[in-house]
Enzyme design. Structure first.
Site, PDB file in Angstrom:
ATOM      1  N   GLY A 148       0.838  -1.186   0.000  1.00 44.96           N
ATOM      2  CA  GLY A 148       0.000   0.000   0.000  1.00 44.96           C
ATOM      3  C   GLY A 148       0.877   1.242   0.000  1.00 44.96           C
ATOM      4  CB  CYS A 149       0.662   4.524  -1.690  1.00 43.26           C
ATOM      5  SG  CYS A 149      -1.086   4.892  -1.458  1.00 43.26           S
ATOM      6  CG  ASN A 150      -1.764   5.767   2.912  1.00 49.49           C
ATOM      7  OD1 ASN A 150      -1.334   6.679   2.220  1.00 49.49           O
ATOM      8  ND2 ASN A 150      -3.043   5.595   3.149  1.00 49.49           N
ATOM      9  CB  ALA A 153       4.688   6.803   3.357  1.00 48.30           C
TER      10      ALA A 153
END
Length: 342
Positions: A148-150, A153
């Site tokens: 997932g992109c979140n 990060a």
């Protein structure tokens, strides 16, 4: 050698981002693009910014001859990829950009996504696709599950610190701001310009965001014990970008040193000088992550930041980085584009 690749779900944002990146890749050629609702249309009609490229028209998945494909990017919606990938040839290398194979435990998938896993036999072979932490496993994999992109990060900010033992594992809070493209291209009322612009709001508050499943899995693995973090995402009126702000208990200088040491040989992970913090505008359209560490006014506390482009390093750029490894291509190939500024 040029490898033939297909992109399933090419009519979405991550599919279009893959096309943009692969367009100048010297070792890949796009031979098939699928888009169920847009089948029969040229990519130029769906994404006019790609009209200068010589691309195949969008077709339905069943029309693709996978015998002519070396690697397939699967940029389909969650819960769709499991059934589609199960039907693909076993000889085909696959990079999945959905959430369908990120969680190793099928019970965890059911908990966070609300339905039983439809392909547990494939889950068993899937490799988690956070490139810098699973490089060797990805290189040997047939099926790689993009993060997932979140989740990417937060992990870039915290995994090295957890491994180094420089932060309190029971006192971690992540505040994350994300651009609207992370919600996909489908029409949604809350994403209309009049609903979204001129403000931003928290969502999935109180520990309900699905990417917490990835945080639980990866942070606990790094620590060797259960780690649960506080996490609140916010939607901001910007097209691209994620900024994760992490409040931590630990010595700020030791935290900065641990990050700098962990990433000193990583091309795409840039640790800023101590006291500086990053901005999403400085990684826009690029595969780079900028990380910063700032001391808090209270002794023994620090703030750690991670900025990345959700469509590039958070998804499609990460997918291409993994595909390079799977095909024996230099990892940075096609990904050294400078960020677009301003």
């Amino acid at each position: 050698m040029t490898h033939s690749v297909a992109i399933l779900g090419a009519s979405g944002y991550t599919g279009a981002e893959l096309v943009r990146l692969i367009a100048t890749h010297p070792g890949m050629r796009i031979v098939a693009l699928s888009g169920e609702r847009k089948a029969g249309q040229p990519m130029a009609a769906v994404f006019p910014h790609l009209r200068h490229l010589d691309l195949p028209d969008l077709v339905r998945i069943e029309e693709i001859d996978f015998a002519a494909v070396d690697l397939c990017f699967c940029a389909l919606p969650h819960a769709t990829s499991q059934e589609v990938i199960r039907a693909l040839p076993r000889s085909l290398k696959i990079v999945d950009l959905s959430a369908d194979f990120r969680l190793r435990d099928p019970a965890a998938y059911e908990k966070w996504y609300g339905k039983p896993h439809a392909a547990p036999e494939l889950q068993a072979e899937a490799v988690y696709g956070l490139t810098e932490f699973y490089r060797d496993e990805i290189r040997a994999a047939r099926l790689v599950a993009g993060t997932g992109c979140n989740a990417a990060a937060g992990q870039y900010a915290l995994v090295p610190l957890i491994r180094a033992g420089v932060i309190d594992l029971d006192d971690i809070a992540i505040d994350l701001k994300a651009g609207v493209s992370g919600a996909g291209r489908a029409l949604k009322e809350n994403l209309l310009h009049a609903e979204l612009s001129e403000g931003f709001h928290a969502y999935a508050v109180g520990g309900t965001h699905r990417h917490l499943g990835e945080f639980d899995q990866e942070f606990s693995k790094a620590a060797g014990r259960r780690v649960e973090v506080q996490f609140t995402p916010h939607l901001i009126p910007a097209n691209r970008g994620i900024l994760a702000t992490c409040w931590l208990k630990g010595d700020p200088q030791a935290i900065h040193s641990a990050l700098a040491m962990a990433y000193e040989d990583e091309t795409f992970l840039q640790v800023l000088p101590f006291g500086e913090h990053p901005s999403t505008r400085h990684v826009r359209g690029a595969n780079f992550v900028h990380l910063g560490v700032v001391g808090d006014r209270r002794p023994g506390r620090a703030v750690v930041f991670a900025a990345l482009d959700n469509l590039t390093k958070g998804s499609s750029g990460q997918a291409l980085q993994n595909a390079n490894l799977m095909l024996g291509i230099a990892e940075e190939t096609g990904l050294m584009l400078a960020p677009c500024f301003p």
